[in-house]
Design an enzyme around this catalytic site. Structure first.
Site, PDB file in Angstrom:
ATOM      1  N   SER A  30      -0.725  -2.666  15.646  1.00 26.29           N
ATOM      2  CA  SER A  30      -0.828  -1.677  14.989  1.00 26.29           C
ATOM      3  C   SER A  30      -2.121  -1.720  14.971  1.00 26.29           C
ATOM      4  CB  SER A  30       0.180  -0.190  14.375  1.00 26.29           C
ATOM      5  OG  SER A  30      -0.312   0.684  14.518  1.00 26.29           O
ATOM      6  N   SER A  56       0.062 -10.724  23.015  1.00 25.93           N
ATOM      7  CA  SER A  56      -0.795 -10.095  21.955  1.00 25.93           C
ATOM      8  C   SER A  56      -1.873 -10.318  21.863  1.00 25.93           C
ATOM      9  CB  SER A  56      -0.537 -10.324  20.191  1.00 25.93           C
ATOM     10  OG  SER A  56       0.514  -9.807  19.627  1.00 25.93           O
ATOM     11  N   ASP A  86       3.291  -7.784   6.145  1.00 18.78           N
ATOM     12  CA  ASP A  86       3.114  -8.311   4.718  1.00 18.78           C
ATOM     13  C   ASP A  86       3.996  -9.499   4.405  1.00 18.78           C
ATOM     14  OD1 ASP A  86       2.133  -6.513   3.424  1.00 18.78           O
ATOM     15  OD2 ASP A  86       3.444  -4.782   2.769  1.00 18.78           O
ATOM     16  N   MET A  87       4.716  -9.422   4.670  1.00 15.80           N
ATOM     17  CA  MET A  87       5.948 -10.476   4.163  1.00 15.80           C
ATOM     18  C   MET A  87       5.524 -12.333   5.273  1.00 15.80           C
ATOM     19  SD  MET A  87       7.518  -9.754   1.955  1.00 15.80           S
ATOM     20  CE  MET A  87       8.422 -11.401   1.020  1.00 15.80           C
ATOM     21  N   HIS A 111      -3.503  -3.231   2.783  1.00 21.53           N
ATOM     22  CA  HIS A 111      -2.572  -3.124   1.651  1.00 21.53           C
ATOM     23  C   HIS A 111      -2.534  -4.302   0.434  1.00 21.53           C
ATOM     24  CE1 HIS A 111       1.187  -2.204   0.162  1.00 21.53           C
ATOM     25  NE2 HIS A 111       2.108  -2.800   0.200  1.00 21.53           N
ATOM     26  N   GLY A 137      -2.212   2.128  12.899  1.00 22.29           N
ATOM     27  CA  GLY A 137      -3.034   1.502  13.838  1.00 22.29           C
ATOM     28  C   GLY A 137      -3.749   3.140  14.834  1.00 22.29           C
ATOM     29  N   GLU A 230      19.157  22.903  10.848  1.00 21.57           N
ATOM     30  CA  GLU A 230      19.290  23.290   9.681  1.00 21.57           C
ATOM     31  C   GLU A 230      18.457  22.239   8.748  1.00 21.57           C
ATOM     32  OE1 GLU A 230      18.635  26.663   9.710  1.00 21.57           O
ATOM     33  OE2 GLU A 230      19.784  27.528  11.531  1.00 21.57           O
ATOM     34  N   GLU A 234      14.759  20.798  11.864  1.00 20.36           N
ATOM     35  CA  GLU A 234      13.488  21.932  11.053  1.00 20.36           C
ATOM     36  C   GLU A 234      12.751  21.036  10.252  1.00 20.36           C
ATOM     37  OE1 GLU A 234      14.601  25.841  10.436  1.00 20.36           O
ATOM     38  OE2 GLU A 234      16.016  26.192  11.872  1.00 20.36           O
ATOM     39  N   SER A 255       9.710  32.656   5.671  1.00 20.15           N
ATOM     40  CA  SER A 255      10.425  33.713   5.190  1.00 20.15           C
ATOM     41  C   SER A 255       9.767  33.953   3.117  1.00 20.15           C
ATOM     42  CB  SER A 255      11.310  34.647   5.583  1.00 20.15           C
ATOM     43  OG  SER A 255      12.442  33.177   5.139  1.00 20.15           O
TER      44      SER A 255
END
Length: 335
Positions: A30, A56, A86-87, A111, A137, A230, A234, A255
């Protein structure tokens, strides 16, 4: 409470600082794909380093980017950018980067995990810095192509040359980040806040809050389909409002009943006990305990992650959500 007084933009950055330097982007997922294409389109010399010739590799070639095996990509590189998970980075560093990189090459991260927790210990003669875009990405690429950019963080861990910040800002400019703004931070701050956000709200917190609310309604005899709408479905609408207009804008859009209920019951649910546990979670991150546990978990094949994912996939809320997808999508206007 500390606040940065400086946000770097295009006027603070200059691509000439890294023009002519060979940039090796490691990984073509990405972020890797977006960075490589943006840097290339900014007129920079980019190659992609990959461990094997797979999908890739072919994708990079079709994008007009030169793919090389990692050790070949780094041996002549002046700037090496780690954009693999990362790993994977520590193993990649030990086996395919450190033995082959040229002396004094810059090491760049998106990162801070591996540097902050010392899983990668860079050479003393390398500049080490980070540019962390605050978006996925595909968005980094989309915004760049449209003339915009995704904001980013910038941090300097080692500045041997005395020009690490200038080079970091040039990379940020190359991917489009300085068009929006780049905020200075540290590897420590970026790593710890990123992990904290993921754990207590973005992934862990919001997932458990939705699950608990859904299960509470179902246990009290309400229809699971209604409960799903609910407590889970939403949420997107509210998050979109916060993203576009801030928390105040979201409150103005709902509301008066929702405002009153949210302001009174919200603090009852997310109380001081929850805040205390948030601080405990942060301490686990700051002490390195979480990193130790995660490295061990990853080495064992991620059983906690695998089992947890299986439980979520087989949960009632997930089954109801899958059943309602057609209904939810049916009402969306055609683009």
């Amino acid at each position: 409470m500390k606040s940065t007084s400086k946000i770097y933009t295009d006027k603070d950055s200059n691509l000439d600082v890294i023009k002519g330097k060979r940039i090796a982007v490691l990984g073509y997922g990405s972020q890797g794909r977006a960075w490589a294409q943006n840097l290339r389109d900014s007129g920079l010399n980019v190659v992609v380093g990959l461990e094997r010739e797979g999908k890739s590799w072919e994708l990079a070639k079709s994008d007009g980017i030169i793919p090389l095996h990692t050790k070949d990509a780094v041996k002549d590189a002046d700037i090496i950018i780690f954009l693999v998970p990362d790993m994977v980075q520590r193993t990649l560093w030990l086996e395919s980067v450190q033995p082959y990189m040229k002396k004094g090459a810059d090491l760049v991260f998106a990162h801070g995990f591996n540097i902050h927790y010392k899983l990668i210990e860079p050479p003393k003669d390398s500049d080490v810095y980070m540019i962390a875009p605050k978006g996925p990405g595909p968005t980094v690429r989309e915004y760049y192509k449209a003339g915009g950019g995704v904001p980013a963080l910038v941090a300097i861990q080692q500045d041997v040359s005395g020009t690490a910040l200038q080079k970091a800002l040039a990379i940020a400019k190359g991917i489009g980040a300085t068009r929006a703004g780049v905020i200075p931070t540290t590897f420590k701050e970026e790593t710890e806040t990123d992990l904290f956000g993921e754990q207590v709200i973005l992934v862990g917190g919001i997932m458990e809050l939705m699950k608990a609310a859904f299960e509470t309604l179902v246990e009290e005899g309400y229809q699971p389909e209604v409960a799903y709408f609910e407590t889970i479905n939403e949420l997107k609408m509210l998050v979109d409002l916060v993203y576009e207009k801030g928390i105040t804008g979201m409150l103005k859009a709902v509301s008066d009943t929702a405002k009153y209920g949210g302001m009174t019951v919200g603090k009852f649910v997310i109380n001081e006990d929850v805040r205390k546990r948030m601080k405990e979670a942060l301490q686990r991150i700051k002490s390195g305990k979480f990193a130790e546990e995660w490295v061990e978990e990853y080495g064992r094949g991620m059983p906690t992650v695998v089992n947890g994912l299986s439980q979520v996939q087989n949960s009632l809320e997930e089954k109801i959500g899958n059943q309602l997808k057609d209904l939810i999508q049916k009402g969306k206007p055609k683009s």
